[in-house]
Design a protein around this motif. Sequence first.
Motif, PDB file in Angstrom:
ATOM      1  N   LEU A 204     -66.794 -33.262 -37.167  1.00  0.00           N
ATOM      2  CA  LEU A 204     -68.039 -33.335 -37.923  1.00  0.00           C
ATOM      3  C   LEU A 204     -68.865 -32.068 -37.699  1.00  0.00           C
ATOM      4  CD1 LEU A 204     -69.049 -37.065 -37.316  1.00  0.00           C
ATOM      5  CD2 LEU A 204     -68.220 -36.047 -39.451  1.00  0.00           C
ATOM      6  N   PRO A 205     -69.536 -31.571 -38.740  1.00  0.00           N
ATOM      7  CA  PRO A 205     -70.240 -30.278 -38.654  1.00  0.00           C
ATOM      8  C   PRO A 205     -71.170 -30.127 -37.458  1.00  0.00           C
ATOM      9  CG  PRO A 205     -70.178 -31.043 -40.915  1.00  0.00           C
ATOM     10  CD  PRO A 205     -69.615 -32.162 -40.095  1.00  0.00           C
ATOM     11  N   ASP A 206     -71.891 -31.167 -37.104  1.00  0.00           N
ATOM     12  CA  ASP A 206     -72.869 -31.063 -36.013  1.00  0.00           C
ATOM     13  C   ASP A 206     -72.232 -30.933 -34.634  1.00  0.00           C
ATOM     14  OD1 ASP A 206     -74.881 -31.244 -37.855  1.00  0.00           O
ATOM     15  OD2 ASP A 206     -75.334 -33.363 -37.458  1.00  0.00           O
ATOM     16  N   PHE A 207     -70.918 -31.106 -34.553  1.00  0.00           N
ATOM     17  CA  PHE A 207     -70.249 -31.106 -33.249  1.00  0.00           C
ATOM     18  C   PHE A 207     -69.221 -29.982 -33.111  1.00  0.00           C
ATOM     19  CE2 PHE A 207     -71.767 -35.347 -34.167  1.00  0.00           C
ATOM     20  CZ  PHE A 207     -72.396 -35.712 -32.981  1.00  0.00           C
ATOM     21  N   ARG A 208     -69.240 -29.033 -34.019  1.00  0.00           N
ATOM     22  CA  ARG A 208     -68.295 -27.927 -33.967  1.00  0.00           C
ATOM     23  C   ARG A 208     -68.725 -26.885 -32.934  1.00  0.00           C
ATOM     24  NH1 ARG A 208     -67.565 -27.722 -40.582  1.00  0.00           N
ATOM     25  NH2 ARG A 208     -66.411 -29.702 -40.689  1.00  0.00           N
ATOM     26  N   GLY A 209     -67.759 -26.055 -32.533  1.00  0.00           N
ATOM     27  CA  GLY A 209     -68.045 -25.016 -31.558  1.00  0.00           C
ATOM     28  C   GLY A 209     -67.861 -25.443 -30.115  1.00  0.00           C
ATOM     29  N   ASN A 210     -67.256 -26.616 -29.902  1.00  0.00           N
ATOM     30  CA  ASN A 210     -67.047 -27.136 -28.551  1.00  0.00           C
ATOM     31  C   ASN A 210     -65.581 -27.130 -28.115  1.00  0.00           C
ATOM     32  OD1 ASN A 210     -69.830 -28.095 -27.754  1.00  0.00           O
ATOM     33  ND2 ASN A 210     -69.576 -29.228 -29.675  1.00  0.00           N
ATOM     34  N   GLY A 211     -64.718 -26.525 -28.926  1.00  0.00           N
ATOM     35  CA  GLY A 211     -63.301 -26.477 -28.565  1.00  0.00           C
ATOM     36  C   GLY A 211     -62.574 -27.795 -28.713  1.00  0.00           C
ATOM     37  N   TYR A 212     -63.120 -28.705 -29.530  1.00  0.00           N
ATOM     38  CA  TYR A 212     -62.515 -30.028 -29.651  1.00  0.00           C
ATOM     39  C   TYR A 212     -61.086 -29.967 -30.199  1.00  0.00           C
ATOM     40  CZ  TYR A 212     -67.088 -32.191 -28.775  1.00  0.00           C
ATOM     41  OH  TYR A 212     -68.277 -32.605 -28.216  1.00  0.00           O
ATOM     42  N   ALA A 213     -60.827 -29.073 -31.158  1.00  0.00           N
ATOM     43  CA  ALA A 213     -59.486 -28.988 -31.733  1.00  0.00           C
ATOM     44  C   ALA A 213     -58.459 -28.629 -30.664  1.00  0.00           C
ATOM     45  CB  ALA A 213     -59.454 -27.963 -32.868  1.00  0.00           C
ATOM     46  N   SER A 214     -58.799 -27.718 -29.785  1.00  0.00           N
ATOM     47  CA  SER A 214     -57.876 -27.322 -28.713  1.00  0.00           C
ATOM     48  C   SER A 214     -57.613 -28.475 -27.754  1.00  0.00           C
ATOM     49  CB  SER A 214     -58.443 -26.127 -27.944  1.00  0.00           C
ATOM     50  OG  SER A 214     -58.497 -24.973 -28.768  1.00  0.00           O
ATOM     51  N   HIS A 215     -58.648 -29.235 -27.430  1.00  0.00           N
ATOM     52  CA  HIS A 215     -58.467 -30.394 -26.551  1.00  0.00           C
ATOM     53  C   HIS A 215     -57.602 -31.457 -27.217  1.00  0.00           C
ATOM     54  CE1 HIS A 215     -61.007 -29.481 -23.072  1.00  0.00           C
ATOM     55  NE2 HIS A 215     -61.827 -28.872 -23.907  1.00  0.00           N
ATOM     56  N   LEU A 216     -57.836 -31.687 -28.502  1.00  0.00           N
ATOM     57  CA  LEU A 216     -57.021 -32.664 -29.223  1.00  0.00           C
ATOM     58  C   LEU A 216     -55.566 -32.228 -29.287  1.00  0.00           C
ATOM     59  CD1 LEU A 216     -59.538 -33.423 -32.100  1.00  0.00           C
ATOM     60  CD2 LEU A 216     -58.654 -35.112 -30.470  1.00  0.00           C
ATOM     61  N   LEU A 217     -55.330 -30.950 -29.521  1.00  0.00           N
ATOM     62  CA  LEU A 217     -53.968 -30.440 -29.580  1.00  0.00           C
ATOM     63  C   LEU A 217     -53.256 -30.642 -28.251  1.00  0.00           C
ATOM     64  CD1 LEU A 217     -51.713 -28.925 -31.028  1.00  0.00           C
ATOM     65  CD2 LEU A 217     -52.824 -26.770 -30.368  1.00  0.00           C
ATOM     66  N   ARG A 218     -53.909 -30.282 -27.155  1.00  0.00           N
ATOM     67  CA  ARG A 218     -53.295 -30.455 -25.831  1.00  0.00           C
ATOM     68  C   ARG A 218     -53.000 -31.921 -25.550  1.00  0.00           C
ATOM     69  NH1 ARG A 218     -56.124 -27.552 -20.830  1.00  0.00           N
ATOM     70  NH2 ARG A 218     -55.273 -25.778 -21.968  1.00  0.00           N
ATOM     71  N   PHE A 219     -53.926 -32.792 -25.900  1.00  0.00           N
ATOM     72  CA  PHE A 219     -53.753 -34.228 -25.687  1.00  0.00           C
ATOM     73  C   PHE A 219     -52.567 -34.756 -26.482  1.00  0.00           C
ATOM     74  CE2 PHE A 219     -54.729 -38.660 -26.799  1.00  0.00           C
ATOM     75  CZ  PHE A 219     -54.985 -39.214 -25.546  1.00  0.00           C
ATOM     76  N   LEU A 220     -52.466 -34.352 -27.744  1.00  0.00           N
ATOM     77  CA  LEU A 220     -51.365 -34.827 -28.582  1.00  0.00           C
ATOM     78  C   LEU A 220     -50.020 -34.263 -28.126  1.00  0.00           C
ATOM     79  CD1 LEU A 220     -52.976 -34.753 -32.142  1.00  0.00           C
ATOM     80  CD2 LEU A 220     -52.171 -36.766 -30.887  1.00  0.00           C
ATOM     81  N   GLU A 221     -50.008 -33.047 -27.626  1.00  0.00           N
ATOM     82  CA  GLU A 221     -48.765 -32.507 -27.063  1.00  0.00           C
ATOM     83  C   GLU A 221     -48.283 -33.391 -25.922  1.00  0.00           C
ATOM     84  OE1 GLU A 221     -48.972 -27.687 -27.735  1.00  0.00           O
ATOM     85  OE2 GLU A 221     -49.947 -28.549 -25.975  1.00  0.00           O
ATOM     86  N   HIS A 222     -49.196 -33.767 -25.058  1.00  0.00           N
ATOM     87  CA  HIS A 222     -48.845 -34.624 -23.924  1.00  0.00           C
ATOM     88  C   HIS A 222     -48.323 -35.979 -24.399  1.00  0.00           C
ATOM     89  CE1 HIS A 222     -49.047 -36.295 -19.881  1.00  0.00           C
ATOM     90  NE2 HIS A 222     -49.744 -37.315 -20.365  1.00  0.00           N
ATOM     91  N   GLU A 223     -49.016 -36.580 -25.353  1.00  0.00           N
ATOM     92  CA  GLU A 223     -48.631 -37.902 -25.842  1.00  0.00           C
ATOM     93  C   GLU A 223     -47.278 -37.873 -26.555  1.00  0.00           C
ATOM     94  OE1 GLU A 223     -49.997 -40.885 -25.406  1.00  0.00           O
ATOM     95  OE2 GLU A 223     -51.480 -39.987 -24.064  1.00  0.00           O
ATOM     96  N   THR A 224     -47.046 -36.849 -27.371  1.00  0.00           N
ATOM     97  CA  THR A 224     -45.779 -36.790 -28.115  1.00  0.00           C
ATOM     98  C   THR A 224     -44.614 -36.409 -27.215  1.00  0.00           C
ATOM     99  OG1 THR A 224     -46.303 -34.519 -28.821  1.00  0.00           O
ATOM    100  CG2 THR A 224     -46.868 -36.304 -30.325  1.00  0.00           C
ATOM    101  N   LYS A 225     -44.863 -35.551 -26.233  1.00  0.00           N
ATOM    102  CA  LYS A 225     -43.795 -35.202 -25.290  1.00  0.00           C
ATOM    103  C   LYS A 225     -43.349 -36.437 -24.520  1.00  0.00           C
ATOM    104  CE  LYS A 225     -42.541 -31.954 -21.627  1.00  0.00           C
ATOM    105  NZ  LYS A 225     -42.964 -30.768 -20.830  1.00  0.00           N
ATOM    106  N   LYS A 226     -44.293 -37.293 -24.134  1.00  0.00           N
ATOM    107  CA  LYS A 226     -43.956 -38.545 -23.448  1.00  0.00           C
ATOM    108  C   LYS A 226     -43.043 -39.411 -24.302  1.00  0.00           C
ATOM    109  CE  LYS A 226     -47.945 -40.371 -22.591  1.00  0.00           C
ATOM    110  NZ  LYS A 226     -48.986 -41.306 -22.081  1.00  0.00           N
TER     111      LYS A 226
END
Length: 283
Positions: A204-226
Amino acid sequence: MYDVTLTLSGALLQHGHNNSRVYLMDIHDADPLTLIGEMSSLAKKNGYGKIFTKVPKSKTEPFLQAGFSREALVKGLYGGQENGLFLSKYMNPSRANEENSLQYAKVLTMAQEKKYATLAPLKKGTKIRLCTLEDIPRMSYIYKQVFSSYPFPIDDPSFIEASLKGSTVFAGIEKNGMLVALSSAECNFAQDHLHAEMTDFATLPDFRGNGYASHLLRFLEHETKKRGIKTAFTIARAISKGMNITFAKSGYVYGGRLKNNTDIAGTIESMNVWYNDLTEKAV
């Protein structure tokens, strides 16, 4: 009207006027020569500008001989063993002309300069988790706010439900108990595939600039690798500084650019392919 998914000679395809293309998603055991003819007929019948294919390297020769050209490569896309190639044929030659090619090059250079940059931890009051069926109304709201158009009905609750019940893994970031960012991994668990497309990133626009996409990517890598996934890849907007930087920072390898490929945010855009070998990455 969104693209239609269908089976043609045993292969899985999508086609539609929004993207003005035929997309070969999975060739399965289809005969390439027969399939090429049928896809060409489908494209000509509908006046599409492009045929776009994702195929194992061992099946590329008939496509190349039929006038297809390589636009991108993903190492180990098939079972972590065989490379996957993205091949395209332009039914309309003007479709291959990119008005923003210089800007795409600048974005790519900028992203690659950020490779392996440090990711700051999430701030207090923020957490990341898997999404569930209970999250569907909020997920639909977020996608409606972020995307004016998309290749498929990502903001449709029934589509999200079917995806959650299928092989797609969704992750979200909560801020003070409210979902504010999302992404997904579209997984193929067949033993000769074992790959996941990292996609549907939305904050959401008001929450951008916090690196959320990078955190989500790392989290999903972990979940899918499992779950046994060996290769992660993405098809990201070539014009998007943020998304290309996100994948470069996470150690993804640039695989090539798909010219004027996807209808997103109201127009057909070129897309960059990035990939990562999860078997070698600690996630």
